[in-house]
Design a protein around this motif. Structure first.
Motif, PDB file in Angstrom:
ATOM      1  N   GLY A  49       0.800  -1.229   0.000  1.00  0.00           N
ATOM      2  CA  GLY A  49       0.000   0.000   0.000  1.00  0.00           C
ATOM      3  C   GLY A  49       0.826   1.269   0.000  1.00  0.00           C
ATOM      4  O   GLY A  49       0.309   2.363   0.228  1.00  0.00           O
ATOM      5  N   PHE A 173     -17.064 -13.340 -13.735  1.00  0.00           N
ATOM      6  CA  PHE A 173     -17.916 -12.804 -14.800  1.00  0.00           C
ATOM      7  C   PHE A 173     -17.720 -13.623 -16.072  1.00  0.00           C
ATOM      8  O   PHE A 173     -16.594 -13.851 -16.523  1.00  0.00           O
ATOM      9  N   GLY A 208       4.893 -11.222  -7.033  1.00  0.00           N
ATOM     10  CA  GLY A 208       5.671 -10.640  -5.937  1.00  0.00           C
ATOM     11  C   GLY A 208       5.309 -11.283  -4.608  1.00  0.00           C
ATOM     12  O   GLY A 208       4.172 -11.708  -4.402  1.00  0.00           O
ATOM     13  N   GLY A 281       1.374 -12.333  -4.511  1.00  0.00           N
ATOM     14  CA  GLY A 281       0.331 -11.733  -5.342  1.00  0.00           C
ATOM     15  C   GLY A 281       0.880 -11.469  -6.736  1.00  0.00           C
ATOM     16  O   GLY A 281       2.075 -11.660  -6.985  1.00  0.00           O
ATOM     17  N   ARG A 283       1.092  -8.565  -9.712  1.00  0.00           N
ATOM     18  CA  ARG A 283       0.851  -7.176 -10.131  1.00  0.00           C
ATOM     19  C   ARG A 283       0.489  -7.161 -11.617  1.00  0.00           C
ATOM     20  O   ARG A 283       1.184  -7.794 -12.423  1.00  0.00           O
ATOM     21  N   GLY A 309      -0.037  -1.823 -12.206  1.00  0.00           N
ATOM     22  CA  GLY A 309       1.370  -2.163 -11.985  1.00  0.00           C
ATOM     23  C   GLY A 309       1.792  -2.150 -10.538  1.00  0.00           C
ATOM     24  O   GLY A 309       1.099  -2.657  -9.662  1.00  0.00           O
TER      25      GLY A 309
HETATM   26  C1  LIG Z   1       3.814  -8.141  -3.387  1.00  0.00           C
HETATM   27  C2  LIG Z   1       3.142  -6.894  -3.911  1.00  0.00           C
HETATM   28  C3  LIG Z   1       3.406  -5.693  -3.283  1.00  0.00           C
HETATM   29  C4  LIG Z   1       2.793  -4.520  -3.779  1.00  0.00           C
HETATM   30  N1  LIG Z   1       3.024  -3.339  -3.131  1.00  0.00           N
HETATM   31  C5  LIG Z   1       2.432  -2.200  -3.590  1.00  0.00           C
HETATM   32  C6  LIG Z   1       2.639  -0.972  -2.912  1.00  0.00           C
HETATM   33  O1  LIG Z   1       3.320  -0.899  -1.887  1.00  0.00           O
HETATM   34  N2  LIG Z   1       2.024   0.144  -3.424  1.00  0.00           N
HETATM   35  C7  LIG Z   1       1.240   0.101  -4.546  1.00  0.00           C
HETATM   36  O2  LIG Z   1       0.721   1.143  -4.968  1.00  0.00           O
HETATM   37  N3  LIG Z   1       1.023  -1.065  -5.197  1.00  0.00           N
HETATM   38  C8  LIG Z   1       1.606  -2.209  -4.751  1.00  0.00           C
HETATM   39  N4  LIG Z   1       1.381  -3.392  -5.406  1.00  0.00           N
HETATM   40  C9  LIG Z   1       0.599  -3.346  -6.650  1.00  0.00           C
HETATM   41  C10 LIG Z   1      -0.908  -3.294  -6.357  1.00  0.00           C
HETATM   42  O3  LIG Z   1      -1.238  -4.398  -5.587  1.00  0.00           O
HETATM   43  C11 LIG Z   1      -1.675  -3.300  -7.700  1.00  0.00           C
HETATM   44  O4  LIG Z   1      -1.296  -2.209  -8.493  1.00  0.00           O
HETATM   45  C12 LIG Z   1      -3.182  -3.211  -7.457  1.00  0.00           C
HETATM   46  O5  LIG Z   1      -3.574  -3.856  -6.297  1.00  0.00           O
HETATM   47  C13 LIG Z   1      -3.944  -3.778  -8.642  1.00  0.00           C
HETATM   48  O6  LIG Z   1      -5.324  -3.642  -8.344  1.00  0.00           O
HETATM   49  P1  LIG Z   1      -6.443  -4.227  -9.323  1.00  0.00           P
HETATM   50  O7  LIG Z   1      -7.740  -3.822  -8.771  1.00  0.00           O
HETATM   51  O8  LIG Z   1      -6.119  -3.850 -10.724  1.00  0.00           O
HETATM   52  O9  LIG Z   1      -6.247  -5.820  -9.230  1.00  0.00           O
HETATM   53  P2  LIG Z   1      -6.632  -6.860  -8.053  1.00  0.00           P
HETATM   54  O10 LIG Z   1      -6.308  -6.320  -6.720  1.00  0.00           O
HETATM   55  O11 LIG Z   1      -5.999  -8.157  -8.443  1.00  0.00           O
HETATM   56  O12 LIG Z   1      -8.202  -6.987  -8.123  1.00  0.00           O
HETATM   57  C14 LIG Z   1      -8.834  -7.575  -9.226  1.00  0.00           C
HETATM   58  C15 LIG Z   1     -10.125  -8.180  -8.737  1.00  0.00           C
HETATM   59  O13 LIG Z   1     -10.876  -8.630  -9.873  1.00  0.00           O
HETATM   60  C16 LIG Z   1     -11.416  -9.908  -9.600  1.00  0.00           C
HETATM   61  N5  LIG Z   1     -11.639 -10.562 -10.901  1.00  0.00           N
HETATM   62  C17 LIG Z   1     -10.736 -10.872 -11.846  1.00  0.00           C
HETATM   63  N6  LIG Z   1     -11.345 -11.400 -12.923  1.00  0.00           N
HETATM   64  C18 LIG Z   1     -12.676 -11.407 -12.636  1.00  0.00           C
HETATM   65  C19 LIG Z   1     -13.843 -11.813 -13.356  1.00  0.00           C
HETATM   66  N7  LIG Z   1     -13.789 -12.271 -14.608  1.00  0.00           N
HETATM   67  N8  LIG Z   1     -15.044 -11.731 -12.758  1.00  0.00           N
HETATM   68  C20 LIG Z   1     -15.147 -11.218 -11.502  1.00  0.00           C
HETATM   69  N9  LIG Z   1     -14.077 -10.778 -10.798  1.00  0.00           N
HETATM   70  C21 LIG Z   1     -12.872 -10.877 -11.358  1.00  0.00           C
HETATM   71  C22 LIG Z   1     -10.362 -10.569  -8.714  1.00  0.00           C
HETATM   72  O14 LIG Z   1     -10.920 -11.610  -7.950  1.00  0.00           O
HETATM   73  C23 LIG Z   1      -9.947  -9.394  -7.842  1.00  0.00           C
HETATM   74  O15 LIG Z   1     -10.820  -9.276  -6.746  1.00  0.00           O
HETATM   75  C24 LIG Z   1       1.934  -4.577  -4.912  1.00  0.00           C
HETATM   76  C25 LIG Z   1       1.648  -5.816  -5.483  1.00  0.00           C
HETATM   77  C26 LIG Z   1       2.222  -6.970  -5.000  1.00  0.00           C
HETATM   78  C27 LIG Z   1       1.897  -8.282  -5.621  1.00  0.00           C
END
Ligand SMILES: Cc1cc2nc3c(=O)[nH]c(=O)nc-3n(C[C@H](O)[C@H](O)[C@H](O)COP(=O)(O)OP(=O)(O)OC[C@H]3O[C@@H](n4cnc5c(N)ncnc54)[C@H](O)[C@@H]3O)c2cc1C
Length: 351
Positions: A49, A173, A208, A281, A283, A309
């Motif tokens: 975060g 979905f 990561g 997780g 990214r 990202g």
């Molecule tokens: C180890 C690690 C450390 C990190 N540290 C940081 C940090 O310190 N600061 C920072 O800014 N970022 C950090 N990140 C990056 C950050 O986590 C991501 O940029 C961000 O969380 C991505 O969010 P998102 O909503 O795109 O994806 P996600 O958080 O993966 O959410 C996607 C959601 O969509 C759902 N989904 C997917 N496909 C479907 C479907 N077809 N139907 C219904 N639901 C679906 C999934 O279940 C999930 O709930 C880190 C990542 C990792 C792995």
């Protein structure tokens, strides 16, 4: 309103940082929406975060930091006010310099107007807390909005919207669910690879891992960084990470990453610690490190918000608002984030 959304219902697919930021922006605009989420493999649930406006490697500002930082600060403060809880730590990041060159470079940038709002030298009072950290070349402080409690952000937001009567469906979905009278915003993180409409986009999976550690010998109420972050989450508990791996495509933990993190941690600290938890997780990253926003080339009621990202916390608020301005008001998308830049990957017969 653009041609795509005349009075139509909006469905957010995915409840990670991207989907939740979209939900709040819609709420602030007074628009209704529903949510579908498969409840699995959130990158957001593993993220530290952190909001870091600086790229340490080259000591430059992170992409678009001057726009994204104030937008994120304002957005999370507004959400905190509505929810009446604290989500942001508002703590600095302390960079442990790896060399004299890095220390000198920092000193010169600190005096440069373009960086002075982010870089400073730590005060002498902060350093005694670091008696179990080695910093022979010194330490610099990055002024930032701190780190977001990402799990709290997802969960408290969901509770709030459920109470407001927003419909949340759980499950993956499926294409056949697409209703032509609704507008869909796919915010699926790395789940985009399975999305029948947007899987042509060049999303990379950047695996990561992090460790949660407990120590009585570090009493540092902020985040340390030296080839990794060590971020306080409770008085004696710290999150340490993260690794980068482009081969693993499932969020599984590995011994190799755990050992890598231990080695990095012990290269600049001397405190005793216990590992409480090990997480992984994925990214959702893009080759040009810019997010993915826009409408599907053929399916005009399908939009995408992805590619956050490594900097999702900083990017999500501003670009959620930007995408909604495009969908609801017909405003043009910035070219560097518009998925049109990847239209040459799209094969019409695929979808
Ligand atoms: C180890 C690690 C450390 C990190 N540290 C940081 C940090 O310190 N600061 C920072 O800014 N970022 C950090 N990140 C990056 C950050 O986590 C991501 O940029 C961000 O969380 C991505 O969010 P998102 O909503 O795109 O994806 P996600 O958080 O993966 O959410 C996607 C959601 O969509 C759902 N989904 C997917 N496909 C479907 C479907 N077809 N139907 C219904 N639901 C679906 C999934 O279940 C999930 O709930 C880190 C990542 C990792 C792995």
């Amino acid at each position: 309103m653009s041609e795509n959304t005349n009075g139509q219902d909006i469905v957010i697919v995915g409840w990670g940082l991207a989907g939740t930021a979209l939900a709040w922006e819609l709420y602030f605009l007074g628009k209704s929406f529903s949510v579908k989420d498969s409840l699995e493999n959130h990158s957001t649930r593993v993220a530290a975060g952190l909001v870091n406006p600086v790229v340490f490697k080259r000591l430059t500002k992170s992409w678009n930091a001057d726009v994204l930082m104030p937008s994120a600060a304002d957005f999370y403060s507004r959400v905190e006010q509505v929810l009446e809880i604290k989500l942001l730590s508002r703590k600095s990041i302390f960079r442990v310099f790896a060399s004299v060159e890095e220390s000198n470079n920092w000193a010169s940038k600190e005096g440069d107007d373009r960086f002075s709002s982010y870089l400073k030298s730590p005060s002498k009072e902060q350093l005694p807390a670091l008696s179990t950290v080695q910093f022979p070349h010194g330490i610099g402080e990055v002024k930032t909005i701190g780190n977001l409690d990402t799990i709290k952000f997802l969960e408290a937001s969901k509770d709030f919207f459920l109470e407001k009567g927003v419909q949340f469906d759980s499950g993956f979905f499926l294409e056949e669910e697409l209703n032509p009278t609704k507008t869909y915003i796919f915010a699926e993180g790395y789940g985009l690879r399975k999305n029948p409409f947007f899987n042509y986009l060049p999303l990379n999976l950047t695996h990561g891992e992090t460790l949660l550690i407990e120590t009585q010998e570090l009493n540092f109420d902020a985040t340390l960084n030296k080839n990794m972050f060590v971020m306080q989450v409770a008085p004696t508990v710290y999150k340490a990470g993260a690794t980068y791996n482009w081969e693993l495509t499932e969020p599984v933990t590995t011994e190799a990453a755990k050992n890598e993190l231990i080695e990095r941690l012990e290269s600049f600290t001397t405190f005793e610690y216990k590992i409480l938890e090990h997480k992984a997780g994925i990214r959702p990253t893009v080759i040009d490190r810019k997010p993915l926003l826009g409408v599907h080339p053929a399916q005009k009621n399908a939009f995408v918000f992805n590619g956050l990202g490594t900097k999702g916390v900083m990017i999500a608020p501003y670009y959620a608002g930007h995408l909604l301005d495009h969908i609801l008001k017909g405003e043009a998308l910035e070219r560097e984030v518009d998925i049109q830049r990847f239209e040459h990957y799209y094969l019409p017969n695929r979808k």
